[in-house]
Design a protein around this motif. Structure first.
Motif, short mmCIF file in Angstrom:
data_model
loop_
_atom_site.label_atom_id
_atom_site.label_comp_id
_atom_site.label_asym_id
_atom_site.label_seq_id
_atom_site.Cartn_x
_atom_site.Cartn_y
_atom_site.Cartn_z
N ASP A 160 0.80 -1.22 0.00
CA ASP A 160 0.00 0.00 0.00
C ASP A 160 0.84 1.28 0.00
N GLY A 161 2.17 1.14 0.03
CA GLY A 161 3.02 2.32 0.04
C GLY A 161 3.22 2.93 1.41
N ASP A 162 2.56 2.40 2.41
CA ASP A 162 2.66 2.94 3.76
C ASP A 162 3.04 1.84 4.74
N ILE A 163 2.09 1.00 5.11
CA ILE A 163 2.41 -0.12 6.00
C ILE A 163 3.42 -1.04 5.34
N LEU A 164 3.20 -1.35 4.08
CA LEU A 164 4.17 -2.06 3.25
C LEU A 164 4.59 -1.12 2.11
N PRO A 165 5.72 -0.45 2.25
CA PRO A 165 6.08 0.58 1.27
C PRO A 165 6.35 0.04 -0.12
N MET A 166 6.85 -1.20 -0.22
CA MET A 166 7.19 -1.78 -1.52
C MET A 166 7.16 -3.29 -1.40
N PRO A 167 7.20 -4.01 -2.53
CA PRO A 167 7.22 -5.48 -2.44
C PRO A 167 8.34 -5.96 -1.51
N ILE A 168 8.08 -7.06 -0.83
CA ILE A 168 8.95 -7.54 0.23
C ILE A 168 10.38 -7.73 -0.24
N VAL A 169 10.57 -8.48 -1.32
CA VAL A 169 11.94 -8.76 -1.77
C VAL A 169 12.64 -7.47 -2.17
N ASP A 170 11.94 -6.55 -2.79
CA ASP A 170 12.53 -5.27 -3.16
C ASP A 170 12.97 -4.49 -1.92
N ALA A 171 12.12 -4.50 -0.89
CA ALA A 171 12.46 -3.78 0.34
C ALA A 171 13.67 -4.40 1.02
N VAL A 172 13.69 -5.72 1.10
CA VAL A 172 14.83 -6.41 1.72
C VAL A 172 16.09 -6.19 0.89
N ASP A 173 15.95 -6.23 -0.43
CA ASP A 173 17.09 -5.98 -1.31
C ASP A 173 17.65 -4.58 -1.11
N ALA A 174 16.79 -3.63 -0.74
CA ALA A 174 17.22 -2.26 -0.50
C ALA A 174 17.79 -2.06 0.91
#
Length: 526
Positions: free
Chosen positions: A288-302
């Motif tokens: 949703d861009g807030d609680i989950l800002p981005m897809p999980i793997v993308d967020a972990v990769d970042a």
């Protein structure tokens, strides 16, 4: 023998059970009923006196399991929307500051409960000298339905309220677990299937930062989240089925849970649809861009979880043989069944060619059923490996495993299926006769369970799962070193690597696309 503990909300009294203290049915949030339905959790009210903590709470409302192959995970007992409770097992209520292990149950975000017998935390707590916590969270349409758009904001549900429940439980652990003998500064989240999805989500959630310090994702893919269009589409389907308009938000909040469940998109119902393209119409957490800002793997990769040591693994056969050989759609050709699990961009026949060649090179079975089952398994394994690959770039203490203990059920026809690891992690594999029939029993099973419990507890304590019983468990690293856990335990470098490489043509976005065309979105796959 009992124990009375002072929590931030009042005193609770647990009992001594088989060498551990057990505290059951502890509220970590107010009942999400009435005006609180579909709202973020809020703290429970304080109480006076001593609250008994010797009985489990009701399970959250959910659909009944209809797949006989998974009957061991059926949820018994009462169900109620007043279900945001947790359970604690501890060797002692002293000030020893033991590692804390918080279990998130699976069930596709549609079913399950913290009180299922297979998740009894007593043996793990006692053997590992850890504090085990099991938690409930809202399920299905009550926990994962994005209603803000379809109700014009009258119900501001994001579709992530179930995840916010998990965060609220972790906040309770932070504030209270020291009184139960645990260390609030050494918390490991672990979960299987949808519990593994939730572990991945927590790794990428800003609101969960600092509430846990290590993580174990068992058979939980790293990219099951819905994008906004997909989530809004499922909400519109729900609104059409239940027959209530946005102006009737109060009526929607007052509707019986059974009516809500009957109208909602469902993980299990979706697989019975005649058209395989409908099998992606089920609820999950929402990017949703807030609680989950981005897809999980993308967020972990970042680097969202760079400080978190991580274990990720799957079973050798996952849902594969149960799904492809027998369940859901009897008589349907194996590769048509696989189409219910992979997206239309993915060339199943091309994958089958590569898998067949790889299996023949290993002198493995290469029938159409076996190849289809292997591809179905990799709908879980490949995303899990991508989560692990993303994390190992930031966190050297990243570890992979493949659980390959063979279930004796069905004359061993199911191989090492989805969930086979759970009974060994909790030491409950032979808790009842039907459990032992599916998980196994005897000296070999006992030795495996002891080794797994020791490794999970060691990881919770130090961030390294190596133990004398299981052996030296190397970091995953560039060589993709993987602990093979089963009748024989050993380390393999990049197992099933040819199959993994076959998926490199597909991005994380490809793997997460819906099977069906979402009305009004031209970029959706036909």
């Amino acid at each position: 023998m009992s124990a009375v503990i002072e929590t931030t909300y009042g005193r609770v009294e647990g009992s001594r059970e088989h060498g551990t203290y057990a505290f059951k049915g502890l509220p970590f949030a107010a009942p999400p009923i009435g005006a609180r339905r579909w709202m973020p959790p809020v703290p429970p009210e304080r109480w006076d006196g001593v609250r008994p903590a010797t009985a489990f709470s009701p399970a959250c409302p959910q659909e009944s399991l209809t797949v006989s192959a998974a009957d061991l995970f059926a949820v018994e007992g009462p169900r109620d929307e007043d279900c945001l409770y947790l359970n604690v097992w501890s060797p002692s209520t002293d000030d020893a500051r033991r590692p804390v292990m918080v279990w998130i149950h699976g069930g596709g975000y549609n079913m399950g409960s913290a009180s299922q017998p297979i998740f009894d935390g007593g043996q793990l707590a006692r053997r590992g000298d850890v504090v085990v916590v099991t938690i409930n969270y809202r399920l299905g349409p009550l926990g994962f339905m994005k209603l803000d758009e379809v109700t014009d904001g009258a119900i501001p549900a994001t579709g992530n309220e179930g995840l916010l429940d998990i965060v609220a439980a972790l906040e309770w652990v932070r504030d209270n677990i020291a009184a139960f003998g645990g260390d609030q500064d050494n918390v490991t989240v672990f979960g299987e299937s949808a519990g593994g999805w939730a572990v991945g989500a927590l790794l990428s959630m800003p609101r969960a930062a600092g509430l846990f310090h290590k993580a174990i994702a068992q058979s939980g893919v790293g990219h099951p989240g819905l994008d906004l269009d997909h989530a809004n589409h499922l909400a519109r389907l729900f609104a059409d089925r239940i027959g209530l308009k946005a102006s009737n938000a109060a009526e929607l909040r007052a509707a019986p849970p059974e009516k809500i469940l009957a109208a909602a998109p469902s993980l299990f119902k979706s697989f019975f649809e005649p058209d395989p393209s409908n099998s992606d119409r089920y609820l999950r957490h929402v990017i949703d861009g807030d609680i989950l800002p981005m897809p999980i793997v993308d967020a972990v990769d970042a680097g969202a979880a760079a400080s978190i040591p991580l274990i990720v693994g799957t079973t050798r056969d996952e849902v594969a043989k149960i799904f492809v050989v027998s369940a859901f759609t009897e008589g349907e050709p194996p590769f048509e069944k696989v189409r219910r699990l992979v997206h239309r961009d993915i060339d199943v026949r091309q994958l089958a060619s590569i898998y067949g060649r790889a299996r023949r090179d290993r002198f493995g079975r290469d029938s159409e059923v076996d190849i289809a089952a292997a591809i179905a398994t990799d709908t879980v394994r490949i995303p899990s490996l991508r989560l692990l690959d993303a994390q190992r770039r930031h966190q050297p203490n990243s570890y992979g495993y493949l659980f390959n203990w063979t279930s004796p059920g069905g004359d061993a026809a199911y191989g090492s299926p989805h969930g086979i690891d759970i009974g060994f992690v909790f030491g409950t594999y032979d808790l009842a006769e039907d459990y032992a029939a599916e998980w196994g029993q005897g000296p070999a099973a006992a030795a495996l369970s002891h080794a797994v419990m020791d490794a999970w507890a060691a990881f919770a304590r130090t961030g390294n799962p190596s133990t004398p019983n299981l052996g030296e468990w190397p970091r995953y690293g560039d060589a993709r070193r993987t602990m093979m856990i089963g009748e024989r335990t050993y380390v393999a470098d990049a197992p099933y690597e040819d199959e993994r490489r076959a998926w490199e043509a597909y991005s994380n976005t490809d793997l997460a696309k819906p099977l069906f065309r979402i009305p009004g979105r031209e970029t959706a796959t036909a």
